[in-house]
Write a protein that holds these residues in place. Structure first.
Motif, PDB file in Angstrom:
ATOM      1  N   ILE A 153     -63.874  28.167   4.845  1.00 58.24           N
ATOM      2  CA  ILE A 153     -62.810  28.138   3.836  1.00 58.24           C
ATOM      3  C   ILE A 153     -62.572  26.693   3.404  1.00 58.24           C
ATOM      4  O   ILE A 153     -62.356  25.812   4.242  1.00 58.24           O
ATOM      5  CB  ILE A 153     -61.502  28.736   4.389  1.00 58.24           C
ATOM      6  N   LYS A 154     -62.664  26.442   2.116  1.00 61.14           N
ATOM      7  CA  LYS A 154     -62.434  25.115   1.549  1.00 61.14           C
ATOM      8  C   LYS A 154     -61.419  25.250   0.421  1.00 61.14           C
ATOM      9  O   LYS A 154     -61.416  26.261  -0.288  1.00 61.14           O
ATOM     10  CB  LYS A 154     -63.736  24.552   0.963  1.00 61.14           C
ATOM     11  N   LEU A 155     -60.597  24.224   0.217  1.00 62.63           N
ATOM     12  CA  LEU A 155     -59.776  24.213  -0.985  1.00 62.63           C
ATOM     13  C   LEU A 155     -60.637  23.640  -2.101  1.00 62.63           C
ATOM     14  O   LEU A 155     -60.977  22.454  -2.091  1.00 62.63           O
ATOM     15  CB  LEU A 155     -58.512  23.362  -0.828  1.00 62.63           C
ATOM     16  N   LEU A 156     -61.016  24.495  -3.033  1.00 66.94           N
ATOM     17  CA  LEU A 156     -61.847  24.035  -4.154  1.00 66.94           C
ATOM     18  C   LEU A 156     -61.023  23.963  -5.431  1.00 66.94           C
ATOM     19  O   LEU A 156     -60.099  24.754  -5.642  1.00 66.94           O
ATOM     20  CB  LEU A 156     -63.014  24.997  -4.410  1.00 66.94           C
ATOM     21  N   GLY A 157     -61.383  23.014  -6.256  1.00 62.62           N
ATOM     22  CA  GLY A 157     -60.994  23.037  -7.661  1.00 62.62           C
ATOM     23  C   GLY A 157     -62.211  23.490  -8.442  1.00 62.62           C
ATOM     24  O   GLY A 157     -63.301  22.963  -8.239  1.00 62.62           O
ATOM     25  N   VAL A 158     -62.041  24.489  -9.279  1.00 58.17           N
ATOM     26  CA  VAL A 158     -63.169  25.055 -10.017  1.00 58.17           C
ATOM     27  C   VAL A 158     -62.813  25.140 -11.500  1.00 58.17           C
ATOM     28  O   VAL A 158     -61.756  25.680 -11.853  1.00 58.17           O
ATOM     29  CB  VAL A 158     -63.513  26.482  -9.530  1.00 58.17           C
ATOM     30  N   ALA A 159     -63.682  24.620 -12.339  1.00 57.43           N
ATOM     31  CA  ALA A 159     -63.535  24.819 -13.785  1.00 57.43           C
ATOM     32  C   ALA A 159     -64.818  25.469 -14.275  1.00 57.43           C
ATOM     33  O   ALA A 159     -65.908  25.022 -13.940  1.00 57.43           O
ATOM     34  CB  ALA A 159     -63.315  23.490 -14.500  1.00 57.43           C
ATOM     35  N   GLN A 160     -64.642  26.542 -15.047  1.00 56.47           N
ATOM     36  CA  GLN A 160     -65.794  27.372 -15.360  1.00 56.47           C
ATOM     37  C   GLN A 160     -65.659  27.935 -16.766  1.00 56.47           C
ATOM     38  O   GLN A 160     -64.589  28.401 -17.166  1.00 56.47           O
ATOM     39  CB  GLN A 160     -65.827  28.518 -14.348  1.00 56.47           C
ATOM     40  N   ARG A 161     -66.752  27.875 -17.490  1.00 56.04           N
ATOM     41  CA  ARG A 161     -66.772  28.457 -18.825  1.00 56.04           C
ATOM     42  C   ARG A 161     -66.967  29.965 -18.702  1.00 56.04           C
ATOM     43  O   ARG A 161     -67.860  30.408 -17.985  1.00 56.04           O
ATOM     44  CB  ARG A 161     -67.952  27.835 -19.589  1.00 56.04           C
ATOM     45  N   THR A 162     -66.138  30.743 -19.349  1.00 51.26           N
ATOM     46  CA  THR A 162     -66.327  32.198 -19.355  1.00 51.26           C
ATOM     47  C   THR A 162     -66.236  32.692 -20.793  1.00 51.26           C
ATOM     48  O   THR A 162     -65.895  31.923 -21.702  1.00 51.26           O
ATOM     49  CB  THR A 162     -65.233  32.931 -18.526  1.00 51.26           C
ATOM     50  N   ALA A 163     -66.513  33.953 -20.974  1.00 48.80           N
ATOM     51  CA  ALA A 163     -66.498  34.527 -22.327  1.00 48.80           C
ATOM     52  C   ALA A 163     -65.106  34.432 -22.944  1.00 48.80           C
ATOM     53  O   ALA A 163     -64.955  34.302 -24.154  1.00 48.80           O
ATOM     54  CB  ALA A 163     -66.958  35.980 -22.271  1.00 48.80           C
ATOM     55  N   SER A 164     -64.068  34.468 -22.110  1.00 47.47           N
ATOM     56  CA  SER A 164     -62.718  34.487 -22.672  1.00 47.47           C
ATOM     57  C   SER A 164     -62.025  33.128 -22.648  1.00 47.47           C
ATOM     58  O   SER A 164     -60.833  33.041 -22.926  1.00 47.47           O
ATOM     59  CB  SER A 164     -61.868  35.513 -21.911  1.00 47.47           C
ATOM     60  N   GLY A 165     -62.749  32.076 -22.302  1.00 46.53           N
ATOM     61  CA  GLY A 165     -62.143  30.754 -22.267  1.00 46.53           C
ATOM     62  C   GLY A 165     -62.610  29.998 -21.039  1.00 46.53           C
ATOM     63  O   GLY A 165     -63.613  30.358 -20.421  1.00 46.53           O
ATOM     64  N   ILE A 166     -61.862  28.970 -20.671  1.00 44.85           N
ATOM     65  CA  ILE A 166     -62.255  28.149 -19.531  1.00 44.85           C
ATOM     66  C   ILE A 166     -61.275  28.378 -18.382  1.00 44.85           C
ATOM     67  O   ILE A 166     -60.066  28.227 -18.542  1.00 44.85           O
ATOM     68  CB  ILE A 166     -62.302  26.659 -19.915  1.00 44.85           C
ATOM     69  N   GLU A 167     -61.825  28.791 -17.254  1.00 47.18           N
ATOM     70  CA  GLU A 167     -61.006  28.933 -16.050  1.00 47.18           C
ATOM     71  C   GLU A 167     -60.775  27.559 -15.438  1.00 47.18           C
ATOM     72  O   GLU A 167     -61.696  26.772 -15.313  1.00 47.18           O
ATOM     73  CB  GLU A 167     -61.735  29.779 -14.999  1.00 47.18           C
ATOM     74  N   GLN A 168     -59.544  27.291 -15.041  1.00 46.89           N
ATOM     75  CA  GLN A 168     -59.243  26.145 -14.187  1.00 46.89           C
ATOM     76  C   GLN A 168     -58.469  26.714 -13.014  1.00 46.89           C
ATOM     77  O   GLN A 168     -57.361  27.242 -13.199  1.00 46.89           O
ATOM     78  CB  GLN A 168     -58.362  25.115 -14.886  1.00 46.89           C
ATOM     79  N   ARG A 169     -59.031  26.616 -11.832  1.00 44.23           N
ATOM     80  CA  ARG A 169     -58.338  27.217 -10.697  1.00 44.23           C
ATOM     81  C   ARG A 169     -58.520  26.376  -9.442  1.00 44.23           C
ATOM     82  O   ARG A 169     -59.569  25.764  -9.231  1.00 44.23           O
ATOM     83  CB  ARG A 169     -58.839  28.652 -10.471  1.00 44.23           C
ATOM     84  N   VAL A 170     -57.483  26.325  -8.668  1.00 47.52           N
ATOM     85  CA  VAL A 170     -57.463  25.621  -7.392  1.00 47.52           C
ATOM     86  C   VAL A 170     -56.968  26.625  -6.376  1.00 47.52           C
ATOM     87  O   VAL A 170     -55.869  27.165  -6.527  1.00 47.52           O
ATOM     88  CB  VAL A 170     -56.496  24.419  -7.445  1.00 47.52           C
ATOM     89  N   HIS A 171     -57.786  26.935  -5.376  1.00 46.55           N
ATOM     90  CA  HIS A 171     -57.360  27.900  -4.364  1.00 46.55           C
ATOM     91  C   HIS A 171     -58.264  27.803  -3.154  1.00 46.55           C
ATOM     92  O   HIS A 171     -59.389  27.302  -3.254  1.00 46.55           O
ATOM     93  CB  HIS A 171     -57.371  29.325  -4.943  1.00 46.55           C
ATOM     94  N   PRO A 172     -57.794  28.284  -2.018  1.00 43.83           N
ATOM     95  CA  PRO A 172     -58.673  28.373  -0.855  1.00 43.83           C
ATOM     96  C   PRO A 172     -59.847  29.267  -1.225  1.00 43.83           C
ATOM     97  O   PRO A 172     -59.654  30.289  -1.898  1.00 43.83           O
ATOM     98  CB  PRO A 172     -57.804  29.035   0.212  1.00 43.83           C
ATOM     99  N   THR A 173     -61.016  28.874  -0.807  1.00 45.18           N
ATOM    100  CA  THR A 173     -62.229  29.539  -1.278  1.00 45.18           C
ATOM    101  C   THR A 173     -63.192  29.720  -0.119  1.00 45.18           C
ATOM    102  O   THR A 173     -63.373  28.818   0.688  1.00 45.18           O
ATOM    103  CB  THR A 173     -62.915  28.661  -2.351  1.00 45.18           C
TER     104      THR A 173
END
Lengths: 439, 439
Positions: free
Chosen positions: A248-268
């Protein structure tokens, strides 16, 4: 040789002092490499009398950083004050307004005012460099801004907060609880007295918002990051992850998707065998998925006076090597006026695998009910494990589900439906699983 | 907007074609980011008639790259021909001599002529960029040349050859022999028809020599690299390493020591839990130990048309962003005239741990003799393991020694003394152990 580059340092804490020492002691080598001298002509800090072990006799002292920005004989204003408001913000505005280059390590200020500052720098023909603001000593800003030019980025993710990674590493390695690890991190100086900003994920969110802008050419939108911290991660979660082959790591993730750009920070959850899973302690790491290059990972010290000073020094040296006014180097990779608005992808539409841990009362039909609620929400399961406490029948059991890729809204609906059944003996734990190249 | 940057590409193989496509299809985005257009005005390759799927109608064709370097209407000469001699070398000399910037992916040429070319570039006021020459798409040259300015480097090491790493990974993962893995690598296009240059370590040595110069400010000395390839690594070695907690990687290592700078390429034991041990398949990785920053690791695709083209494009974009003649960017980090001579540390004085595997005849006193020969050479042992083949007494046994840090000359003397005893049933295997931060 060109005239010396004159710099003023605002903020003489750990980073400022380390930078002062590095520039002073490496003067000749820096001059050889940069083709001109770098000299510190001014400093600003709160307390002039404090002994920092620095020889400040030959530099001008300013109590007010904005006054230094306006009045000192400097080419570069180095902002190491911190904080998203004044005095840092006002001083940087003053410096840029006076046509001075700015180097800053201030992620909070950039997360809030980055686009405004980039515009001001560009309209004044000066540079705004901030390698130290994200992932400390790791040259991720330069990689994004320069090395990856021409690439289209699909996803960028990383371990951007050393405090959280230290705590999670220690929990996993030494079988310690969250609170105990946090106390230790505070004792060792890895966590602040008030750790909320780190452990609740906000620091990671600031850094991620800056990376998102560089990755996707969008305006910085730090208020639109989905944020979950690590305070709810228990040693049981760490164990369950381990058994399933994850860390389990705390990640920051930014990702291009069909509906826009995800920006999320959560335990992963990341696969144990992945490189990011090996990033331990206060070390940071960033992985960039680029369409021409492929996957690039950078790891190194994400904080600390020296590592941060190294990144600041690299930024200062870049200015020394360039000839002011003869370089096209927009702060956010492309001209600030041409950044696109950030279009947020809703967290509800996030797709991925999920780890779901449920404490259930030990009665007939629970398993079937859970499986049914999942099926009703079109969630297909990769595994389902019941972990009984040995020798303790009739007490709550833990059921752990791992889903195949599904949509966040479905998971939330299924978990809500399960909660409504009344057989849960505690809050469900839901941890997202991140796909890595190796997985 | 400034005038377009005109480039000529010499060599239209996989990399050249990928670069051509990237620049053509991303024209607008590149112009936005670089503040000027990048256009291809000339190309040179051997066979004009070959169908590469590229629209070459609007570019000037040159059969001779040196003629393109001299006569074409270009600002930047991109050399993707390869090889340390002509036509690549002559063409690059011609381009630099005519005051054109050069971007090259040619490690062999740089390893041999890098200092000469850097001097010529600097005296003509043009840039010589070569990010793609070392570790493919990984921006290690930029990190060394720019981000780490002011840092003193203690050691730099890495996995710099994808072919070797693919073979070693496959052997370890799938319990396959060296020859079989090599054949497979050839079938998959990861190894050349004549693989000697890769598997004997020479490709790694070229790349290492370039990194050494950047790390230590010394002239490139590719003839003074100690080189051992991976052809002697057996599946038994891989298994023994695994049991002891190691992976075997072909590393290039450059290290500052009291007696000079070590440059060495050899199979190396690295702790299983270290990040470099997780670098699998054709992926490359470089770790840099810097005194201010700390330890920085970069990993990513080390070869392939697209990854290499990405690095070349980053170099071209850097030139587009700078305003020619207004940047101080010596090719090797500091002015070529100020590079120090390379002072070689002798391999005999290398210090480190060693793995020594001895096939011995199964007779009394052998163990004692081995231990005595080690002690006589002041080698202290961390572990000694006898691996018997189950159920096969009186056949050769394998004795595996792991030493504490000792000197190479002592190990060689001890192994020679053991060989002289007459009880060895085969050539001894000696593999150096590399200290990593985690170990």
């Amino acid at each position: 040789m060109t005239d010396a580059l004159k710099i003023g340092i605002a903020g003489l804490g750990t980073v400022g002092a380390a930078l002062f020492r590095a520039i002073s002691t490496r003067h000749n080598s820096l001059a050889e490499i940069c083709g001109r001298e770098i000299i510190i002509t001014a400093v600003s800090a709160r307390d002039r009398t404090r002994d920092r072990g620095l020889d400040l006799d030959s530099v001008a002292w300013f109590d007010d950083p904005a006054a230094m920005a306006r009045e000192a004989d400097i080419d570069v204003f180095v902002e190491l004050i911190g904080g998203d408001g004044d005095p840092a913000h006002a001083a940087v505005l003053a410096a840029l307004g006076r046509g001075r280059h700015v180097v800053t390590a201030n992620k909070a200020m950039l997360a809030k005012h980055g686009v405004e500052l980039a515009r001001l720098a560009e309209s004044n023909g000066v540079l705004l460099n901030f390698e130290a603001a994200v992932a400390g000593g790791i040259p991720v800003i330069k990689a994004m801004r320069e090395s990856l030019t021409g690439n289209s980025i699909q996803r960028i993710y990383g371990i951007l907060n050393g405090t959280c990674n230290y705590i999670l590493t220690r929990m996993q390695r030494d079988n310690m609880g969250f609170a105990e690890c946090l106390s230790e991190a505070q004792r060792l100086g890895y966590a602040e007295a008030d750790p909320a900003f780190d452990i609740e994920g906000n620091d990671t969110a600031h850094k991620l918002a800056i990376l998102t802008s560089l990755a996707f050419g969008t305006e910085i939108a730090s208020d639109e990051v989905y944020v979950e911290g690590i305070t709810n991660i228990s040693i049981d979660d760490i164990h369950a992850a381990d058994e399933l082959g994850y860390r389990i790591k705390l990640l920051g993730v930014a990702q291009r998707t069909a509906s826009g750009i995800e920006q999320r920070v959560h335990p992963t959850m990341v696969p144990k065998g992945s490189m990011i899973a090996q990033v331990e302690g206060v070390t940071n790491a960033v992985t960039i998925e680029a369409d021409i290059l492929g996957e690039l990972m950078l790891s190194g010290p994400g904080a600390g006076g020296d590592a941060t000073a190294s990144a600041v020094l690299g930024d200062v040296a870049d200015i020394a090597k360039s000839r002011p006014g003869h370089q096209h180097a927009p702060a956010l990779g492309r001209p600030a006026t041409q950044l696109e608005p950030y279009r947020r992808a809703r967290m509800q539409s996030h797709e991925g695998g999920y780890f779901i841990s449920l404490k259930v009362e030990d009665r007939a039909g629970v398993f079937a009910s859970i499986a049914t609620r999942m099926a009703e929400n079109a969630i297909s399961l990769e595994s389902i494990v019941q972990r009984a406490r040995p020798g303790r029948a009739a007490v709550p059991q833990t059921v752990i589900l791992v889903t195949h890729a599904t949509m966040e809204s479905n998971v939330r609906a299924a978990v809500d439906a399960i909660k409504a059944e009344g057989y849960l003996a505690g809050e469900p734990q839901v941890i997202r699983i991140e796909r890595t190249r190796e997985s």
